[in-house]
Structure formats: C-alpha cells, structure tokens
Design a protein around this motif. Structure first.
Motif, PDB file in Angstrom:
ATOM      1  N   VAL A  36     -19.991 -12.043  10.887  1.00 33.16           N
ATOM      2  CA  VAL A  36     -21.201 -12.703  11.384  1.00 33.16           C
ATOM      3  C   VAL A  36     -22.410 -12.298  10.541  1.00 33.16           C
ATOM      4  O   VAL A  36     -23.229 -13.139  10.167  1.00 33.16           O
ATOM      5  N   ILE A  37     -22.509 -11.007  10.210  1.00 28.72           N
ATOM      6  CA  ILE A  37     -23.611 -10.553   9.357  1.00 28.72           C
ATOM      7  C   ILE A  37     -23.528 -11.226   7.990  1.00 28.72           C
ATOM      8  O   ILE A  37     -24.545 -11.656   7.437  1.00 28.72           O
ATOM      9  N   PHE A  38     -22.316 -11.340   7.441  1.00 27.07           N
ATOM     10  CA  PHE A  38     -22.138 -12.021   6.165  1.00 27.07           C
ATOM     11  C   PHE A  38     -22.605 -13.465   6.249  1.00 27.07           C
ATOM     12  O   PHE A  38     -23.302 -13.949   5.347  1.00 27.07           O
ATOM     13  N   LEU A  39     -22.223 -14.169   7.309  1.00 25.25           N
ATOM     14  CA  LEU A  39     -22.632 -15.571   7.451  1.00 25.25           C
ATOM     15  C   LEU A  39     -24.147 -15.706   7.558  1.00 25.25           C
ATOM     16  O   LEU A  39     -24.743 -16.603   6.952  1.00 25.25           O
ATOM     17  N   ILE A  40     -24.782 -14.818   8.313  1.00 28.14           N
ATOM     18  CA  ILE A  40     -26.242 -14.869   8.463  1.00 28.14           C
ATOM     19  C   ILE A  40     -26.912 -14.640   7.109  1.00 28.14           C
ATOM     20  O   ILE A  40     -27.823 -15.385   6.727  1.00 28.14           O
ATOM     21  N   LEU A  41     -26.469 -13.622   6.375  1.00 25.26           N
ATOM     22  CA  LEU A  41     -27.064 -13.353   5.068  1.00 25.26           C
ATOM     23  C   LEU A  41     -26.805 -14.485   4.081  1.00 25.26           C
ATOM     24  O   LEU A  41     -27.660 -14.808   3.256  1.00 25.26           O
ATOM     25  N   PHE A  42     -25.651 -15.120   4.169  1.00 23.37           N
ATOM     26  CA  PHE A  42     -25.327 -16.247   3.297  1.00 23.37           C
ATOM     27  C   PHE A  42     -26.257 -17.424   3.574  1.00 23.37           C
ATOM     28  O   PHE A  42     -26.796 -18.040   2.652  1.00 23.37           O
ATOM     29  N   VAL A  43     -26.471 -17.734   4.842  1.00 25.00           N
ATOM     30  CA  VAL A  43     -27.360 -18.846   5.200  1.00 25.00           C
ATOM     31  C   VAL A  43     -28.796 -18.535   4.776  1.00 25.00           C
ATOM     32  O   VAL A  43     -29.496 -19.414   4.238  1.00 25.00           O
ATOM     33  N   VAL A  44     -29.241 -17.300   4.971  1.00 26.38           N
ATOM     34  CA  VAL A  44     -30.591 -16.918   4.558  1.00 26.38           C
ATOM     35  C   VAL A  44     -30.752 -17.065   3.051  1.00 26.38           C
ATOM     36  O   VAL A  44     -31.761 -17.582   2.569  1.00 26.38           O
ATOM     37  N   SER A  45     -29.752 -16.652   2.292  1.00 24.61           N
ATOM     38  CA  SER A  45     -29.849 -16.777   0.839  1.00 24.61           C
ATOM     39  C   SER A  45     -29.820 -18.235   0.401  1.00 24.61           C
ATOM     40  O   SER A  45     -30.506 -18.611  -0.563  1.00 24.61           O
ATOM     41  N   LEU A  46     -29.072 -19.071   1.098  1.00 25.82           N
ATOM     42  CA  LEU A  46     -29.082 -20.508   0.784  1.00 25.82           C
ATOM     43  C   LEU A  46     -30.448 -21.130   1.051  1.00 25.82           C
ATOM     44  O   LEU A  46     -30.955 -21.915   0.243  1.00 25.82           O
ATOM     45  N   VAL A  47     -31.053 -20.775   2.165  1.00 23.83           N
ATOM     46  CA  VAL A  47     -32.380 -21.313   2.506  1.00 23.83           C
ATOM     47  C   VAL A  47     -33.427 -20.831   1.518  1.00 23.83           C
ATOM     48  O   VAL A  47     -34.250 -21.618   1.042  1.00 23.83           O
ATOM     49  N   ARG A  48     -33.387 -19.549   1.171  1.00 19.96           N
ATOM     50  CA  ARG A  48     -34.357 -19.011   0.213  1.00 19.96           C
ATOM     51  C   ARG A  48     -34.168 -19.653  -1.162  1.00 19.96           C
ATOM     52  O   ARG A  48     -35.142 -19.923  -1.857  1.00 19.96           O
ATOM     53  N   GLY A  49     -32.927 -19.897  -1.551  1.00 15.65           N
ATOM     54  CA  GLY A  49     -32.655 -20.544  -2.841  1.00 15.65           C
ATOM     55  C   GLY A  49     -33.147 -21.979  -2.850  1.00 15.65           C
ATOM     56  O   GLY A  49     -33.661 -22.465  -3.860  1.00 15.65           O
ATOM     57  N   ALA A  50     -32.999 -22.678  -1.733  1.00 17.61           N
ATOM     58  CA  ALA A  50     -33.450 -24.069  -1.663  1.00 17.61           C
ATOM     59  C   ALA A  50     -34.970 -24.150  -1.647  1.00 17.61           C
ATOM     60  O   ALA A  50     -35.554 -25.105  -2.191  1.00 17.61           O
ATOM     61  N   MET A  51     -35.635 -23.165  -1.063  1.00 19.23           N
ATOM     62  CA  MET A  51     -37.095 -23.181  -0.991  1.00 19.23           C
ATOM     63  C   MET A  51     -37.734 -22.809  -2.338  1.00 19.23           C
ATOM     64  O   MET A  51     -38.856 -23.216  -2.606  1.00 19.23           O
ATOM     65  N   SER A  52     -37.032 -22.041  -3.150  1.00 17.99           N
ATOM     66  CA  SER A  52     -37.628 -21.610  -4.412  1.00 17.99           C
ATOM     67  C   SER A  52     -37.566 -22.700  -5.487  1.00 17.99           C
ATOM     68  O   SER A  52     -38.221 -22.591  -6.497  1.00 17.99           O
ATOM     69  N   ARG A  53     -36.812 -23.741  -5.272  1.00 25.15           N
ATOM     70  CA  ARG A  53     -36.718 -24.826  -6.254  1.00 25.15           C
ATOM     71  C   ARG A  53     -37.843 -25.756  -6.160  1.00 25.15           C
ATOM     72  O   ARG A  53     -38.514 -26.239  -5.560  1.00 25.15           O
TER      73      ARG A  53
END
Length: 53
Positions: A36-53
């Motif tokens: 669950v922690i892995f999934l949360i961190l994965f989603v956070v990194s996806l959102v941060r990556g999408a926002m930085s573009r």
C-alpha cells in the motif's frame, strides 16, 4: 519497496505451508502494508511528474 513486499509475501507463503500460522500472518500483514505504501508513493510520483511537464 516493492521488493520488500514481495519478500515478505514469499516468507508468508513458506511459513503458511510449513504450518507457522503466526509468522505467516505477520509477514502477510507487513507485505500488505508495504504494498500500500508503494502504491501511494507511486501515485504521488506520477502526479508530481505530470505536474512538472
């Protein structure tokens, strides 16, 4: 972190097969928490990556 979750899952499976119910339950619980922690961190990194573009 996903590797740790898989490791604890394998420990839980082996302990369950050998009849160690307490260890199997504990290892399965740790594996679930880590996953669950892995999934949360994965989603956070996806959102941060999408926002930085």
């Amino acid at each position: 972190m996903l590797g740790w979750a898989v490791t604890f899952l394998l420990i839980a499976i082996v302990a369950g097969v050998l009849g160690f119910g307490g260890i199997a339950g504990t290892s399965a619980g740790i594996a679930q928490i880590l996953f669950v922690i892995f999934l949360i961190l994965f989603v956070v990194s996806l959102v941060r990556g999408a926002m930085s573009r």
